[in-house]
Design a protein around this motif. Structure first.
Motif, PDB file in Angstrom:
ATOM      1  N   PRO A 244       0.808  -1.231   0.000  1.00 16.86           N
ATOM      2  CA  PRO A 244       0.000   0.000   0.000  1.00 16.86           C
ATOM      3  C   PRO A 244       0.839   1.279   0.000  1.00 16.86           C
ATOM      4  O   PRO A 244       0.464   2.259  -0.641  1.00 16.86           O
ATOM      5  CB  PRO A 244      -0.825  -0.131   1.290  1.00 16.86           C
ATOM      6  N   VAL A 245       1.983   1.284   0.685  1.00 15.43           N
ATOM      7  CA  VAL A 245       2.811   2.497   0.739  1.00 15.43           C
ATOM      8  C   VAL A 245       3.499   2.775  -0.590  1.00 15.43           C
ATOM      9  O   VAL A 245       3.998   3.889  -0.811  1.00 15.43           O
ATOM     10  CB  VAL A 245       3.867   2.401   1.862  1.00 15.43           C
ATOM     11  N   ASN A 246       3.551   1.781  -1.487  1.00 11.08           N
ATOM     12  CA  ASN A 246       4.245   1.950  -2.769  1.00 11.08           C
ATOM     13  C   ASN A 246       3.315   1.979  -3.965  1.00 11.08           C
ATOM     14  O   ASN A 246       3.727   2.393  -5.051  1.00 11.08           O
ATOM     15  CB  ASN A 246       5.250   0.806  -2.975  1.00 11.08           C
ATOM     16  N   ARG A 247       2.089   1.545  -3.799  1.00 10.40           N
ATOM     17  CA  ARG A 247       1.185   1.461  -4.944  1.00 10.40           C
ATOM     18  C   ARG A 247       0.963   2.860  -5.530  1.00 10.40           C
ATOM     19  O   ARG A 247       0.609   3.792  -4.833  1.00 10.40           O
ATOM     20  CB  ARG A 247      -0.141   0.829  -4.509  1.00 10.40           C
ATOM     21  N   GLY A 248       1.216   2.996  -6.831  1.00  7.90           N
ATOM     22  CA  GLY A 248       1.094   4.294  -7.479  1.00  7.90           C
ATOM     23  C   GLY A 248       2.316   5.172  -7.337  1.00  7.90           C
ATOM     24  O   GLY A 248       2.289   6.337  -7.739  1.00  7.90           O
ATOM     25  N   ARG A 249       3.400   4.632  -6.815  1.00  2.70           N
ATOM     26  CA  ARG A 249       4.639   5.395  -6.641  1.00  2.70           C
ATOM     27  C   ARG A 249       5.787   4.683  -7.370  1.00  2.70           C
ATOM     28  O   ARG A 249       5.643   3.543  -7.781  1.00  2.70           O
ATOM     29  CB  ARG A 249       4.971   5.563  -5.153  1.00  2.70           C
ATOM     30  N   HIS A 250       6.901   5.380  -7.515  1.00  8.97           N
ATOM     31  CA  HIS A 250       8.076   4.839  -8.215  1.00  8.97           C
ATOM     32  C   HIS A 250       7.679   4.422  -9.629  1.00  8.97           C
ATOM     33  O   HIS A 250       7.970   3.310 -10.079  1.00  8.97           O
ATOM     34  CB  HIS A 250       8.671   3.660  -7.443  1.00  8.97           C
ATOM     35  N   ASN A 251       7.042   5.344 -10.333  1.00  3.44           N
ATOM     36  CA  ASN A 251       6.494   5.049 -11.657  1.00  3.44           C
ATOM     37  C   ASN A 251       7.483   5.284 -12.797  1.00  3.44           C
ATOM     38  O   ASN A 251       7.352   4.672 -13.864  1.00  3.44           O
ATOM     39  CB  ASN A 251       5.255   5.921 -11.907  1.00  3.44           C
ATOM     40  N   ILE A 252       8.438   6.170 -12.603  1.00  5.62           N
ATOM     41  CA  ILE A 252       9.325   6.588 -13.697  1.00  5.62           C
ATOM     42  C   ILE A 252      10.410   5.535 -13.910  1.00  5.62           C
ATOM     43  O   ILE A 252      11.023   5.038 -12.961  1.00  5.62           O
ATOM     44  CB  ILE A 252       9.912   7.969 -13.395  1.00  5.62           C
ATOM     45  N   GLY A 253      10.650   5.197 -15.177  1.00  5.78           N
ATOM     46  CA  GLY A 253      11.540   4.092 -15.500  1.00  5.78           C
ATOM     47  C   GLY A 253      13.007   4.347 -15.225  1.00  5.78           C
ATOM     48  O   GLY A 253      13.714   3.460 -14.733  1.00  5.78           O
ATOM     49  N   ARG A 254      13.487   5.545 -15.541  1.00  3.79           N
ATOM     50  CA  ARG A 254      14.900   5.882 -15.332  1.00  3.79           C
ATOM     51  C   ARG A 254      15.017   7.254 -14.681  1.00  3.79           C
ATOM     52  O   ARG A 254      14.355   8.205 -15.107  1.00  3.79           O
ATOM     53  CB  ARG A 254      15.675   5.868 -16.661  1.00  3.79           C
ATOM     54  N   LEU A 255      15.870   7.333 -13.683  1.00  6.41           N
ATOM     55  CA  LEU A 255      16.158   8.587 -12.993  1.00  6.41           C
ATOM     56  C   LEU A 255      17.612   8.941 -13.269  1.00  6.41           C
ATOM     57  O   LEU A 255      18.519   8.157 -12.967  1.00  6.41           O
ATOM     58  CB  LEU A 255      15.927   8.448 -11.492  1.00  6.41           C
ATOM     59  N   ILE A 256      17.826  10.114 -13.847  1.00  7.55           N
ATOM     60  CA  ILE A 256      19.157  10.524 -14.284  1.00  7.55           C
ATOM     61  C   ILE A 256      19.548  11.805 -13.553  1.00  7.55           C
ATOM     62  O   ILE A 256      18.794  12.791 -13.558  1.00  7.55           O
ATOM     63  CB  ILE A 256      19.182  10.764 -15.805  1.00  7.55           C
TER      64      ILE A 256
END
Length: 606
Positions: A244-256
């Motif tokens: 539940p704390v992560n659902r809908g988060r950390h969506n972007i594939g690459r962080l630069i």
């Protein structure tokens, strides 16, 4: 050795409250500092997260600083790369829409002794590191001991109230709390990153490295270009993606994260589309820097998101380890020489508010005369404090006219035994007074120069020394400076970190956050009162008393704050509103595929 010696029986014999047995304590899904968690055990996702957000795309941004030489952010040595927290999970994670409530992440369950003498965390059975190795209680014990014994001084201060840590069973870790008066200690233990013991068994934790270190978080390092760029990739089989704390988060594939030595070059890179996001901006750049074609055509957007956290204190920090700054009248005179109003009008486009309090933009800022509850904390120290702490209201009154302020500063210096000769201010011993401001960013020179000009009017010789970021960090680590531009960020629920900010025990610890070099039994006592506060009212009172004493000590020259976060970005980012109240959560944002295609076509000239 995993288990340490327990003095629990001695505590019981001396009349301390009896600790409950773990079997008799209910298991919880979250801990709140005060009251109950806002989200019940069955919540599906944080309110500001979108569980249907698309996954993928990339986000490029400029990193703070000019370079990095380490991928280990937890040690004294080296300059760590930006974004490394993405790779590590913690036992608990905070809901940014609550002042201070922690929900289970690596920990699927929490048991807290009613008398706060211990806390236990049950590890999630699915939790594993990126190499597939399960996360165990032994990893948690290893992480705690390693961070406290070999990590930055911060960890020793933050977890100072832990008396013992041991493996209760393979999936349960137990902490005994000597500092049972600290309400936040069980919560901040949940903030501890969990490191893989098996990975570090043949490595030296204290040596800087550029390796892609092993973690268990939603991202892993995929590319390191030392000093220039670091790239993270979303972990597709991340064990915790459906929590539940992560659902809908950390969506972007690459962080630069790209490094630029010059902020103006970074701005040009943003305009050209080489960077997607800029967080924060100088007032002048925010006011005048976005008149370019992509912005005028709507491809670049800007937001000011209100910040519910205290503004904290950004300031010129004086180093009390230098004898010249031991004189409180000199420190007050330097405060009087600072002309914020001129800066705000001529350089900042009227964008900022003057900071007065160490807890600005919150109910913890001291105001007026001390309340009866504040006096109860301050009276035992009356003989060690200036009388103004008790009989002069805050904010302190100062002449509006800058010339009158300089005249007052002159009077305070001459009263303190300073004298003038040939236009120079001489210390009581007869040597000219000289002050150096240490910087690593040339952009701040234009802000410092007006202060130095006013100091020159007082006969004080001053100069700016600009060094590269690595030399700056080395000098900071060893407290080799007169004055720096420093900051003391605050949360809505300050606690153990205050020990490292102001505590005597950290005044001479390399790389501690006691930048000022404070060694004051009065401040030490007030910090402990704040840490031990049992209610929100007690916390606010202790913070106000601490704030009052710090402000009347004139240890820093307060600068300014903006009660909001400025963001500029290419219009491919999306988010769900309303924004969380207490902190910005970019992990809940995502890349809109359609807009990303339009932006990329614009950037490529299509």
């Amino acid at each position: 050795m995993i288990r340490l010696l327990l003095p629990m029986l001695m505590a019981m014999a001396s009349g301390a409250a009896m600790a409950a047995e773990p079997a008799d304590v209910p298991t919880r899904h979250a801990l709140a500092l005060f009251g109950d968690p806002a989200l019940d055990e069955g919540f599906q996702h944080f309110p500001h997260a979108n569980p249907d957000a698309p996954v993928g795309g990339s986000l490029s941004r400029a990193a703070n600083g000019s370079s990095f030489n380490s991928t280990n952010p937890y040690i004294i040595q080296g300059t760590p790369a930006a974004g490394l927290s993405h790779t590590y999970d913690t036992l608990l994670t905070q809901n940014p829409d609550e002042p201070f409530t922690m929900y289970g992440l690596l920990a699927s369950g929490i048991r807290l002794d009613p008398n706060r003498q211990w806390v236990e965390f049950d590890l999630h059975p699915k939790a594993h590191f990126h190499d597939g190795t399960p996360v165990t209680a032994e990893d948690v014990v290893f992480s705690f001991n390693t961070l406290v014994e070999q990590g930055r001084p911060f960890y020793g201060a933050y977890y100072a109230g832990v008396e013992d840590v041991y493996v209760a069973d393979e999936d349960t870790v137990h902490f005994d709390l000597a500092d049972s008066e600290s309400r936040e200690l069980p919560l901040i233990l949940g903030q501890m990153p969990v490191l893989p013991a098996h990975y570090w068994q043949d490595r030296d934790f204290t040596d800087p490295t550029r390796d892609a270190l092993l973690g268990s978080g939603p991202y892993r390092i995929v590319s390191v270009d030392p000093g220039r760029r670091i790239v993270y990739e979303r972990v597709e089989d991340y064990w915790g993606k459906d929590l539940p704390v992560n659902r809908g988060r950390h969506n972007i594939g690459r962080l630069i994260y790209d490094y630029y030595r010059d902020a103006s070059v970074a701005m040009e890179a943003f305009k050209a589309g080489n960077l997607d996001l800029r967080i924060g901006a100088t007032a002048s750049n925010w006011a005048t820097g976005y008149d370019f074609p992509a912005a005028n055509q709507g491809f670049v957007k800007r937001l000011e998101i209100p910040d519910g956290q205290p503004a904290g204190m950004q300031a010129y920090v004086m180093n009390l380890r230098r004898d010249k700054f031991q004189n409180i009248q000199l420190r007050e005179a330097l405060n009087l020489a600072f002309n914020f109003e001129w800066l705000n009008k001529n350089l900042f486009y009227g964008a900022y508010e003057r900071t007065h309090s160490y807890f600005a933009n919150s109910q913890m800022a001291a105001a007026g005369l001390p309340s009866d509850d504040e006096l109860a904390l301050l009276e035992p120290h009356r003989d060690a404090l200036p009388e103004r702490v008790f009989d002069t209201p805050l904010p302190m009154e100062r002449p509006q006219d800058p010339r009158a302020r300089l005249k007052l500063a002159h009077e305070k210096l001459t009263t303190a035994g300073y004298r003038y000769q040939d236009g120079q201010l001489l210390k009581p011993g007869g040597e000219p007074l000289h002050i150096e401001v240490l910087l690593y960013d040339t952009r701040f020179e234009r802000v410092v120069q007006p202060l130095l000009q006013n100091l020159e009017r007082l006969g004080i010789q001053g100069n700016i020394r600009v060094v590269d970021v690595n030399q700056y960090l080395n000098r900071l680590r060893n407290f080799d400076f007169d004055i720096i531009v420093g900051s003391f960020p605050q949360s809505a629920s300050p606690g153990n970190e205050q020990r490292e900010y102001w505590g005597s025990n950290y005044a001479d610890v390399p790389r501690s956050r006691n930048l000022i070099g404070l060694q004051s039994p009065v401040i030490d006592d007030l910090v402990e009162k704040l840490v031990a506060a049992d209610t929100r009212s007690e916390l606010d009172t202790a913070a106000r008393a601490l704030d009052r004493v710090l402000r009347w000590g004139f240890y820093v020259i307060p600068q300014w704050h903006l009660p909001a976060t400025r963001l500029a970005f290419w219009d491919k980012l999306a988010w769900k509103e309303p924004f969380p109240q207490y902190s910005l959560d970019l992990d809940a944002w995502w890349i809109d595929p359609q807009r990303a295609r339009e932006v990329e076509a614009r950037q490529s000239g299509g």
